[in-house]
Design an enzyme around this catalytic site. Structure first.
Site, PDB file in Angstrom:
ATOM      1  N   SER A   1     -25.043  -3.212  96.072  1.00  0.00           N
ATOM      2  CA  SER A   1     -24.931  -3.044  94.688  1.00  0.00           C
ATOM      3  C   SER A   1     -24.617  -1.479  94.396  1.00  0.00           C
ATOM      4  CB  SER A   1     -26.678  -3.159  94.060  1.00  0.00           C
ATOM      5  OG  SER A   1     -26.764  -2.811  92.858  1.00  0.00           O
TER       6      SER A   1
ATOM      7  N   TYR B   1     -35.785  -2.914  93.257  1.00  0.00           N
ATOM      8  CA  TYR B   1     -34.512  -3.425  93.052  1.00  0.00           C
ATOM      9  C   TYR B   1     -33.467  -2.405  93.987  1.00  0.00           C
ATOM     10  CZ  TYR B   1     -29.842  -5.785  92.486  1.00  0.00           C
ATOM     11  OH  TYR B   1     -28.723  -6.305  92.550  1.00  0.00           O
TER      12      TYR B   1
END
Length: 252
Positions: free
Chosen positions: A144, A157
């Site tokens: 990410s 996350y």
């Protein structure tokens, strides 16, 4: 040259294949010739993906597992291997939870880490052991932009995606000697369910778009080429790399 990117005769397991990035990757691998095992969290979750692949002349079947459940992840690995060798593993299944760090619920922290990190490591471990025996394999983790930065109100996350980048490098270091390439793709800002809250936030959406040199958010299909590349013989000497597919976000 085209043969470098052919996945004919290969079997791929793709988690999170029901929609978004996972579905786009599953379809792309099938278009390159792979037989794709499409995994999702529910028994019927990947049916649409499987149908789309098979109707287009490809080969796909559905599997299911709750990635937050270690026993279910173990069973997923066993089910996949029972069908034959798995040459390509794509750890795309993921989840996100948003809350200020000082109020972040620990049960949500554990769930995010279990789905995004623990399941990816466990599947890599189980399928990687078989790849070591065969002296061949490709593992692609989905990282990410938050593998590079901290984000806002997504501490779990962010932690999981920093860890995915690290695990990718750690496995590459150990398994390169066995002709196994372990890499990651770091998507930029893509239009998916996981970013729905950001897309709906007018100010944040505008700020993000303004920073992307391409001038737009990515679409799931924008990951297709990167996934096929890393799964193919074209990437046989690429290992431990985190490939940003971000429209230029990190260059800004």
């Amino acid at each position: 040259m085209a043969s470098l990117f052919s996945l004919a005769g290969q079997t791929a397991l793709v988690t999170g294949a029901s929609r978004g990035l996972g579905r786009a990757i599953a379809v792309a691998l099938a278009q390159a010739g792979a037989s794709v095992l499409c995994a999702s969290s529910s028994a019927s979750g990947s049916n649409d993906t499987v149908t789309a692949i098979n109707n287009a002349g490809g080969k796909a079947s559905a599997l299911a597992a709750d990635l937050s459940d270690e026993a279910a992840v173990e069973q997923l690995a066993e089910q996949a291997l029972a069908l034959g060798p798995v040459h390509i593993l794509v750890n795309c299944g993921g989840t996100i939870f948003r809350a200020p760090a000082h109020q972040f619920p620990m049960n949500e922290w554990h769930k995010v880490m279990a789905v995004n990190l623990d399941a990816a490591f466990l599947l890599s471990q189980r399928l990687g052991a078989e790849m070591i025996k065969r002296k061949q394999g490709k593992i692609i983790n989905i990282a990410s932009m938050l593998s590079y930065s901290g984000g806002i109100t997504v501490p779990a996350y962010t932690a999981s995606k920093h860890a995915i980048a690290g695990v990718t490098k750690a496995l590459a270091n150990e398994w390169a000697q066995h002709n196994i390439q372990v890499n990651a793709i770091a998507p930029g800002y893509f239009s998916t369910d996981n970013t729905a809250a950001l897309q709906a936030d007018t100010a944040r959406n505008a700020a993000i778009t303004a920073r992307i040199p391409a001038g737009r958010w990515g679409e799931p299909e924008d990951l297709a080429g990167a996934a096929v590349f890393l799964a193919s013989n074209a990437a046989n000497y690429v290992n431990g790399h985190v490939l940003a597919v971000d429209g230029g976000w990190l260059a800004r």
